[in-house]
Write a protein that holds these residues in place. Sequence first.
Motif, short mmCIF file in Angstrom:
data_model
loop_
_atom_site.label_atom_id
_atom_site.label_comp_id
_atom_site.label_asym_id
_atom_site.label_seq_id
_atom_site.Cartn_x
_atom_site.Cartn_y
_atom_site.Cartn_z
N THR A 406 5.32 -4.99 5.20
CA THR A 406 5.71 -4.72 3.81
C THR A 406 6.21 -6.00 3.13
O THR A 406 5.88 -6.29 1.97
N TYR A 409 2.98 -8.14 2.43
CA TYR A 409 1.86 -7.62 1.65
C TYR A 409 2.27 -6.98 0.33
O TYR A 409 1.45 -6.88 -0.59
N GLN A 410 3.52 -6.53 0.23
CA GLN A 410 3.94 -5.85 -0.99
C GLN A 410 4.57 -6.82 -1.98
O GLN A 410 4.82 -7.98 -1.67
N TYR A 411 4.84 -6.28 -3.16
CA TYR A 411 5.40 -7.13 -4.21
C TYR A 411 6.76 -7.70 -3.82
O TYR A 411 7.05 -8.86 -4.05
#
Length: 763
Positions: A406, A409-411
Amino acid sequence: MAGRSLDDYARLARKGFDHVLAESLEAVERASAENRAAFDRTGLRPARSTRPGPPDTSTKILDRPWAAPIAVGPLAGLARPADEPAVLRAADAAGLPVVVDMVTPNDLAHPEPADDGPRWLRTYGYREHGDVERAVADAERAGFAALLLSLGSQGGGRLARPDAPRADWADVERLRATSALPLLVAGVRTAADASRAFDTGADGIVTDSLDALPDLAAVAGTHRPVLLGGGIRRGADILVSLASGADAVLVGRLVLDGLIVDGEAGVTDVLGALVRELEEAMTFTGTASIVETRPDSLRTGQRPPSPVRPTGTRGGAVGAWSGAASAQGNAVGVLRKDDLHPSLSDPVLDTMTFLNEVTHRYPDAVSFAPGRPYDGFFDTEQIFTYLRRYLDHLAAQGRTEQDIRTAMYQYGPTAGQIREIVADSLRADEGIDVPAESIVITVGAQEAMLLVVRALTAGPDDVLLAASPCYVGITGVARLLGVPVTAVEEREDGFSCADLETAIVRERARGGRPRALYVIPDHSNPSGTTMDAPTRAALLETAERHGILLIEDSPYRRVSPGTPLPTLKSMDRSRSVVHLGSFAKTVFPGARVGFAVADQQVVDTSGRTGLLADELAKIKSMVTVNTSSLSQAAVAGALLAGDGRISEMNAEPAAYYGNAMRTTLRNLDARLPADRRAALGVRWNEPTGGFFLTVHVPFRADNAALTRSAQEFGVIWTPMNYFYPQGGGHQALRLSTSYLTTADIEEGTARLARFIEAQSSAS
């Protein structure tokens, strides 16, 4: 005598006209009839000023203060030539400049200009080139402040120069190459001609068309003045001209009326009446100062208001729009520049584009222009090493595989996910001890500037101060946001807190609210100067006493050899400093990771407190949402690998940059020894680190000179005038030493010396 109206002077003056003068003035009246018709159909909208006291009519044109946006003249063709010195005395007393014509008698062409009444010399086309050089030499010796070249026809009758050929663009180029004085081109009526005038080297333009002002002002931007000549009869006409895009007006006919009726006293009375009428018009429209004049003050029957300048500069307002394109309709896929944000016409946004074009056009030239780090110190494999180091760090903290996935790969959180690591690095390397919550991770320091300026400027009275010359990024941010910038110019011996205090007091006297000062204390861009320890302490004291913030930008501290002086933030005991940083010059330029330290408390109306960093994060959420998680990971891995000590990680590059600076200075000294540069009027500073130094030259170092330098001598540099928010730096250039090898520096300085010798001889 005092008490007469402007109409009274016009009526009485007509009785004193002789036949020849009457014919000449009739021709002038016909030429200005278009403007009179435009003035007659343009009214002013009433509004109430939010500031107490009388309006401020003062302005600044070409770095000179004027008591009002009015220039007197040109003086050619006045009824009694023997009385022309009376006009000069009256204008000087009023604090207004005078445009002296080339045909004026010799004793008038060489006056000693008063401090508050600069002279401009109007000149024409010449049959012989030597005439240009002699005229310019005379003007410079007499202390004239600017030259005004009239294109095309010079009119007729007593108001004309009888033996002058029609001036053309070649005359503009010739005059520009001959003199470093500011040059204005008169007779400009179209945006295309305005662009050509500026491309040819003009510093400003004069037009005789009120209707053309919005288009001309859009081309001119904020720092190249546009003047209107013709048809001015009232103080309200001046305000209409300013709201339409002019910076000032030329007034000749009214001055002539006063001179004919009552000599010097009449001129004094006319100028006083004109300024009083301008004040009345400003009061009527709620305009507190000249810089706040705006298009929505106009009420027109046929001509809708158009945007001309960004908010905070005279004659513009964000959100104003040109009705012409909308009324006529646009072709699909075609947009009018007038319908885009006014800042997009500002020269500040074009500077780097021009440099890139020159660099692309002359690929074999040695370029001292790019201020970027040398990429020989970066190894591609390090990217993967840094990423793995950060992933291992997350795992050591007990993060699960899902947590790590997370995080990558996430904001991620808007304020950033590596704030603790950056805080540890600042504590270890800079002595800046702040909680991680006071840090916002940004897309380079440029985004940090935007967030801070946006957060601190709440209304039209808020002003950003900037040590000048300054980095174009901060002025670009201010233009985009419509925030006025007031320059606090550095002296030869460095920044002066006394000058800062003067600027603060002046802005507050005008009703402004200075919010912050932007400054680069260490090896600044563009000048290369470093603020000494006593000045740093005095700056902090001044900021605290006057209740303003300091925006400290610090990109060059760790690319310089030796131990730097303490940052302002590390000395800050009153939370007066917002510290901006970037890892672009040190760790990973391509990652575009910067940060802002904003630990100031913010109190809302209910008494709840938070941090300025929280407010910056709110703005960021609407701009970039978050900074790239992958970029943050790479930078964090590098910091972890070096225990946060960029000073140690960057020791080798810093030594390289220091050597490049010393090599440049040594070669400059060899190519232009002390006695030779003294004879030429050349000098430079000697930074001990950073990327930049400043070279002062005896000629105009503008885009035209840069093009010649690249084309004929194979060397590229940056004009210093790019970096002056309110004009200046016309005879200086910036050299960047960071991206060049020793061989490049040796060859480049040899070429530069040849260019300086040649350009100095031609000036």
